[in-house]
Enzyme design. Sequence first.
Site, PDB file in Angstrom:
ATOM      1  N   LYS A 179       0.832  -1.208   0.000  1.00 35.71           N
ATOM      2  CA  LYS A 179       0.000   0.000   0.000  1.00 35.71           C
ATOM      3  C   LYS A 179       0.864   1.254   0.000  1.00 35.71           C
ATOM      4  O   LYS A 179       0.631   2.179  -0.787  1.00 35.71           O
ATOM      5  CB  LYS A 179      -0.888   0.001   1.262  1.00 35.71           C
ATOM      6  CG  LYS A 179      -1.549   1.349   1.543  1.00 35.71           C
ATOM      7  CD  LYS A 179      -2.432   1.314   2.777  1.00 35.71           C
ATOM      8  CE  LYS A 179      -1.734   1.561   4.092  1.00 35.71           C
ATOM      9  NZ  LYS A 179      -1.459   2.971   4.401  1.00 35.71           N
ATOM     10  N   ASN A 180       1.863   1.276   0.888  1.00 36.92           N
ATOM     11  CA  ASN A 180       2.615   2.521   1.057  1.00 36.92           C
ATOM     12  C   ASN A 180       3.633   2.789  -0.059  1.00 36.92           C
ATOM     13  O   ASN A 180       4.288   3.826  -0.064  1.00 36.92           O
ATOM     14  CB  ASN A 180       3.281   2.557   2.436  1.00 36.92           C
ATOM     15  CG  ASN A 180       2.246   2.744   3.534  1.00 36.92           C
ATOM     16  OD1 ASN A 180       1.082   3.029   3.251  1.00 36.92           O
ATOM     17  ND2 ASN A 180       2.652   2.572   4.785  1.00 36.92           N
ATOM     18  N   CYS A 221      -5.289  12.967  12.662  1.00 40.59           N
ATOM     19  CA  CYS A 221      -5.813  11.631  12.425  1.00 40.59           C
ATOM     20  C   CYS A 221      -5.650  10.858  13.706  1.00 40.59           C
ATOM     21  O   CYS A 221      -5.057  11.337  14.664  1.00 40.59           O
ATOM     22  CB  CYS A 221      -5.121  10.960  11.253  1.00 40.59           C
ATOM     23  SG  CYS A 221      -3.512  10.363  11.650  1.00 40.59           S
ATOM     24  N   ARG A 258       0.124  14.838  13.199  1.00 39.20           N
ATOM     25  CA  ARG A 258       0.686  14.701  11.857  1.00 39.20           C
ATOM     26  C   ARG A 258       0.645  16.007  11.045  1.00 39.20           C
ATOM     27  O   ARG A 258      -0.105  16.139  10.079  1.00 39.20           O
ATOM     28  CB  ARG A 258      -0.013  13.560  11.104  1.00 39.20           C
ATOM     29  CG  ARG A 258       0.159  12.246  11.816  1.00 39.20           C
ATOM     30  CD  ARG A 258      -0.536  11.120  11.121  1.00 39.20           C
ATOM     31  NE  ARG A 258       0.257  10.485  10.083  1.00 39.20           N
ATOM     32  CZ  ARG A 258      -0.200   9.502   9.319  1.00 39.20           C
ATOM     33  NH1 ARG A 258      -1.408   9.055   9.458  1.00 39.20           N
ATOM     34  NH2 ARG A 258       0.587   8.971   8.406  1.00 39.20           N
ATOM     35  N   ASP A 273       4.651   0.813  11.962  1.00 43.15           N
ATOM     36  CA  ASP A 273       3.496   0.120  11.376  1.00 43.15           C
ATOM     37  C   ASP A 273       3.384  -1.342  11.818  1.00 43.15           C
ATOM     38  O   ASP A 273       2.422  -2.019  11.463  1.00 43.15           O
ATOM     39  CB  ASP A 273       3.548   0.187   9.841  1.00 43.15           C
ATOM     40  CG  ASP A 273       3.277   1.596   9.320  1.00 43.15           C
ATOM     41  OD1 ASP A 273       2.806   2.439  10.100  1.00 43.15           O
ATOM     42  OD2 ASP A 273       3.549   1.846   8.128  1.00 43.15           O
ATOM     43  N   ARG A 324      -8.581  -0.845   4.498  1.00 48.45           N
ATOM     44  CA  ARG A 324      -7.701   0.202   3.960  1.00 48.45           C
ATOM     45  C   ARG A 324      -6.330  -0.365   3.604  1.00 48.45           C
ATOM     46  O   ARG A 324      -5.661   0.153   2.718  1.00 48.45           O
ATOM     47  CB  ARG A 324      -7.511   1.324   4.988  1.00 48.45           C
ATOM     48  CG  ARG A 324      -8.757   2.102   5.265  1.00 48.45           C
ATOM     49  CD  ARG A 324      -8.447   3.294   6.117  1.00 48.45           C
ATOM     50  NE  ARG A 324      -7.484   4.157   5.429  1.00 48.45           N
ATOM     51  CZ  ARG A 324      -6.995   5.276   5.935  1.00 48.45           C
ATOM     52  NH1 ARG A 324      -7.373   5.669   7.128  1.00 48.45           N
ATOM     53  NH2 ARG A 324      -6.137   6.003   5.261  1.00 48.45           N
TER      54      ARG A 324
HETATM   55  N1  EPU Z   1       5.934  15.013  10.499  1.00 53.57           N
HETATM   56  C1  EPU Z   1       5.988  16.338  10.844  1.00 53.57           C
HETATM   57  N2  EPU Z   1       5.827  17.272   9.865  1.00 53.57           N
HETATM   58  C2  EPU Z   1       5.620  16.926   8.571  1.00 53.57           C
HETATM   59  C3  EPU Z   1       5.580  15.571   8.200  1.00 53.57           C
HETATM   60  C4  EPU Z   1       5.741  14.614   9.203  1.00 53.57           C
HETATM   61  O1  EPU Z   1       6.163  16.676  12.016  1.00 53.57           O
HETATM   62  O2  EPU Z   1       5.468  17.839   7.732  1.00 53.57           O
HETATM   63  C5  EPU Z   1       6.089  13.996  11.558  1.00 53.57           C
HETATM   64  C6  EPU Z   1       4.862  13.098  11.706  1.00 53.57           C
HETATM   65  O3  EPU Z   1       3.850  13.732  12.459  1.00 53.57           O
HETATM   66  C7  EPU Z   1       5.460  11.895  12.394  1.00 53.57           C
HETATM   67  C8  EPU Z   1       6.858  11.809  11.769  1.00 53.57           C
HETATM   68  O4  EPU Z   1       7.116  13.095  11.202  1.00 53.57           O
HETATM   69  O5  EPU Z   1       5.585  12.135  13.766  1.00 53.57           O
HETATM   70  C9  EPU Z   1       7.007  10.771  10.674  1.00 53.57           C
HETATM   71  O6  EPU Z   1       5.930  10.908   9.756  1.00 53.57           O
HETATM   72  P1  EPU Z   1       6.089  10.546   8.226  1.00 53.57           P
HETATM   73  O7  EPU Z   1       5.970  11.793   7.431  1.00 53.57           O
HETATM   74  O8  EPU Z   1       7.298   9.701   8.030  1.00 53.57           O
HETATM   75  O9  EPU Z   1       4.787   9.656   8.001  1.00 53.57           O
HETATM   76  P2  EPU Z   1       3.851   9.633   6.736  1.00 53.57           P
HETATM   77  O10 EPU Z   1       4.631   9.836   5.502  1.00 53.57           O
HETATM   78  O11 EPU Z   1       2.658  10.474   6.966  1.00 53.57           O
HETATM   79  C10 EPU Z   1       4.126   7.081   6.212  1.00 53.57           C
HETATM   80  C11 EPU Z   1       3.222   5.900   6.116  1.00 53.57           C
HETATM   81  C12 EPU Z   1       2.709   5.542   7.506  1.00 53.57           C
HETATM   82  C13 EPU Z   1       3.912   5.213   8.386  1.00 53.57           C
HETATM   83  C14 EPU Z   1       4.870   6.399   8.415  1.00 53.57           C
HETATM   84  C15 EPU Z   1       6.142   6.137   9.191  1.00 53.57           C
HETATM   85  C16 EPU Z   1       2.233   6.034   3.936  1.00 53.57           C
HETATM   86  C17 EPU Z   1       1.018   6.264   3.113  1.00 53.57           C
HETATM   87  N3  EPU Z   1       2.097   6.195   5.245  1.00 53.57           N
HETATM   88  O12 EPU Z   1       3.342   8.130   6.757  1.00 53.57           O
HETATM   89  O13 EPU Z   1       1.914   4.384   7.352  1.00 53.57           O
HETATM   90  O14 EPU Z   1       3.483   4.924   9.681  1.00 53.57           O
HETATM   91  O15 EPU Z   1       5.229   6.766   7.058  1.00 53.57           O
HETATM   92  O16 EPU Z   1       6.816   5.051   8.647  1.00 53.57           O
HETATM   93  O17 EPU Z   1       3.277   5.702   3.416  1.00 53.57           O
HETATM   94  C18 EPU Z   1       0.117   2.950   7.801  1.00 53.57           C
HETATM   95  O18 EPU Z   1       0.354   2.389   6.715  1.00 53.57           O
HETATM   96  O19 EPU Z   1      -0.690   2.461   8.646  1.00 53.57           O
HETATM   97  C19 EPU Z   1       0.775   4.214   8.106  1.00 53.57           C
HETATM   98  C20 EPU Z   1       0.320   5.057   9.029  1.00 53.57           C
END
Ligand code: EPU
Length: 429
Positions: free
Chosen positions: A22-23, A126, A131, A316, A408
């Site tokens: 998915k990711n 969320c 986030r 995850d 999902r």
């Molecule tokens: N963060 C910030 N500011 C930003 C962006 C992120 O503070 O502008 C923080 C987030 O709040 C979090 C940390 O940085 O505390 C890491 O977040 P990241 O951006 O890496 O997460 P993401 O890209 O939103 C993806 C996966 C998540 C997975 C995380 C961490 C996808 C679609 N989602 O999310 O997957 O947990 O990376 O590996 O790729 C899931 O599949 O259930 C899921 C939540």
Amino acid sequence: MDRIRIVGGAPLNGVIPISGAKNAALPLMIASLLTRETLTLENVPHLADVALLKRILGNHGVDCMVQGKRAGQNGTTGETIELSARDIVDTTAPYELVSKMRASFWVVGPLIARMGEARVSLPGGCAIGTRPVDLFIMALRDLGADIDIDGGYVVARAPKGLRGAHIRFPKVTVGATHVAMMAASLARGETVIENAAREPEVIDLASCLLAMGAKIAGAGTSTIQIEGVDALSGVRHKVMADRIEAGTYACAVAMTGGEVFLEGATPSILQKPLEVLGEVGAEVTATNEGIRVKRNGSGLSPIEVSTAPFPGFPTDLQAQLMALVCRADGTSRIRETIFENRFMHVQELARLGADIQLDGQMATVSGVAKLKGAEVMATDLRASVSLVIAGLAAEGETVVNRVYHLDRGFERIEQKLGACGATIERISA
Ligand code: EPU
């Protein structure tokens, strides 16, 4: 709303085919916005998030065909989808759609890079944490975009196009790394991304972008270099196998006992979770075709684990590991370091008889001799599947409510587990 009913106690034995990730599929689908030509993606999993993203991309004018048929038809293997963003008709991603799935915010990168403008709703909070999107905004500003927040929307403008930049993320972020990489691929000049996410999904996106004609080096390390190009072309790309799905079923087998082959799983990107499962008491064998997981008779040992960006233990898989050690002989400590509120499964695991104390970001799990089935409910994807894992080992019947969270991110979970001997069924509403 559908529910899943499980009668626990049976070991798992057999083969579970691992679906496309998915990711990885989500950012790859979003990358279709970068080119006028057709991007063909193979091995796309049948998931609610994929279906929703098709709708979101459709709103921007992307034509989505599934193996020559229109989108929305189901099958039992991964889909091949053709995404064609020949003409982008709308650069706005509205709140109604973006608020349903956070990753859809990522369209901001390709839209601003290709169209010079994007208006994308802030995703909002969320269940697993606040986030924020500050690091996306930082990266796009570094690349020369003008950004305002107006009426709950991020409004980005770069009428003369983006320019290469030095981007340094103060913390590792998967999503903003994807977005910076996509946007910089069409910027003028060179971009360096420092402290980039090293997740395998970043490598999968980079390899697709490379095939499309982007010039990217260093994906999979903390420093990524990108030399912008004028245009990208269409290509055919196969979505990588889902490491989180594989890790989840590995936890399930460690929980129930038995022996399962995770067909198509990639051991090299699951090193840390497999090492932890070994410590807990599962026998794990890596092969070229997948991963074999076995546990026969032996008890489960407690562990100490902190989640961390790749190659650390993935957030995850935190809920699934917690479900597993609920039955360990001793006390485990699990620290969540990525998201501030990713412990919603704790209260629900307690309904099955688990003994878990929470102190800030640390969960202390005192193993219990047995879990007992109950009705449970979860508020996010990985939390829901941890309840399925616990239910598989609990005495009697467990009913998991709000199955749409599972849909999902887990394709045909009841069929995959059922084929290995679990008593599990979907009760349709
Ligand atoms: N963060 C910030 N500011 C930003 C962006 C992120 O503070 O502008 C923080 C987030 O709040 C979090 C940390 O940085 O505390 C890491 O977040 P990241 O951006 O890496 O997460 P993401 O890209 O939103 C993806 C996966 C998540 C997975 C995380 C961490 C996808 C679609 N989602 O999310 O997957 O947990 O990376 O590996 O790729 C899931 O599949 O259930 C899921 C939540």
